[in-house]
Design a protein around this motif. Structure first.
Motif, mmCIF file in Angstrom:
data_model
loop_
_atom_site.group_PDB
_atom_site.id
_atom_site.type_symbol
_atom_site.label_atom_id
_atom_site.label_comp_id
_atom_site.label_asym_id
_atom_site.label_seq_id
_atom_site.Cartn_x
_atom_site.Cartn_y
_atom_site.Cartn_z
ATOM 1 N N GLU A 1 -7.946 3.972 -5.728
ATOM 2 C CA GLU A 1 -8.508 5.298 -5.989
ATOM 3 C C GLU A 1 -7.451 6.387 -5.796
ATOM 4 O O GLU A 1 -7.402 7.341 -6.567
ATOM 5 C CB GLU A 1 -9.716 5.539 -5.079
ATOM 6 N N TYR A 2 -6.616 6.243 -4.790
ATOM 7 C CA TYR A 2 -5.541 7.210 -4.565
ATOM 8 C C TYR A 2 -4.592 7.230 -5.762
ATOM 9 O O TYR A 2 -4.243 8.289 -6.271
ATOM 10 C CB TYR A 2 -4.766 6.869 -3.287
ATOM 11 N N ASP B 1 -9.660 -0.864 -2.637
ATOM 12 C CA ASP B 1 -10.208 0.225 -3.458
ATOM 13 C C ASP B 1 -9.633 1.575 -3.055
ATOM 14 O O ASP B 1 -9.369 2.424 -3.899
ATOM 15 C CB ASP B 1 -11.740 0.265 -3.355
ATOM 16 N N SER B 2 -9.409 1.783 -1.758
ATOM 17 C CA SER B 2 -8.904 3.080 -1.306
ATOM 18 C C SER B 2 -7.523 3.377 -1.895
ATOM 19 O O SER B 2 -7.250 4.511 -2.301
ATOM 20 C CB SER B 2 -8.838 3.129 0.221
ATOM 21 N N HIS C 1 0.851 -1.198 0.000
ATOM 22 C CA HIS C 1 0.000 0.000 0.000
ATOM 23 C C HIS C 1 0.885 1.246 0.000
ATOM 24 O O HIS C 1 0.679 2.176 -0.783
ATOM 25 C CB HIS C 1 -0.921 0.029 1.224
#
Length: 70
Positions: free
Chosen positions: A41-42, A37-38, A12
Motif C-alpha cells: 500500500e505504501y 499489504d502495508s 521492506h
C-alpha cells in the motif's frame, strides 16, 4: 525482489527506498511469503508499479534471468 518478502525487513526498507526513483518493483515469492499489504500500500501510494510472480509451493528451484534475457 525474490524470496521471503513477508519476513525480510531489508526488502521492506528497499521497497520504500526505491519509491524515490522511477522503477517497477517485481516481487517473486510463494504466496505465503508475499510482501505485506502495508508495504504494498505504501509503494502504491507513491505511484510505483508493482508486478507479482507467485511461486507454487512445490517448486524447489528458481531460475533467475538477467533483465536483458526477457
Amino acid at each position: 525482489m525474490v524470496g521471503d518478502l513477508k519476513n525480510g525487513r531489508t526488502v521492506h526498507s528497499l521497497a520504500k527506498l526505491l519509491c524515490l526513483y522511477n522503477v517497477t518493483l517485481r516481487y517473486v515469492s510463494p504466496a505465503a511469503l508475499r510482501m505485506p499489504d502495508s508495504v504494498q500500500e505504501y509503494v502504491q501510494s507513491k505511484g510505483i508499479q508493482q508486478v507479482y510472480k507467485m511461486l507454487l509451493p512445490n517448486k524447489h528451484a528458481l531460475r533467475i534471468k538477467k533483465l536483458d534475457d526477457q
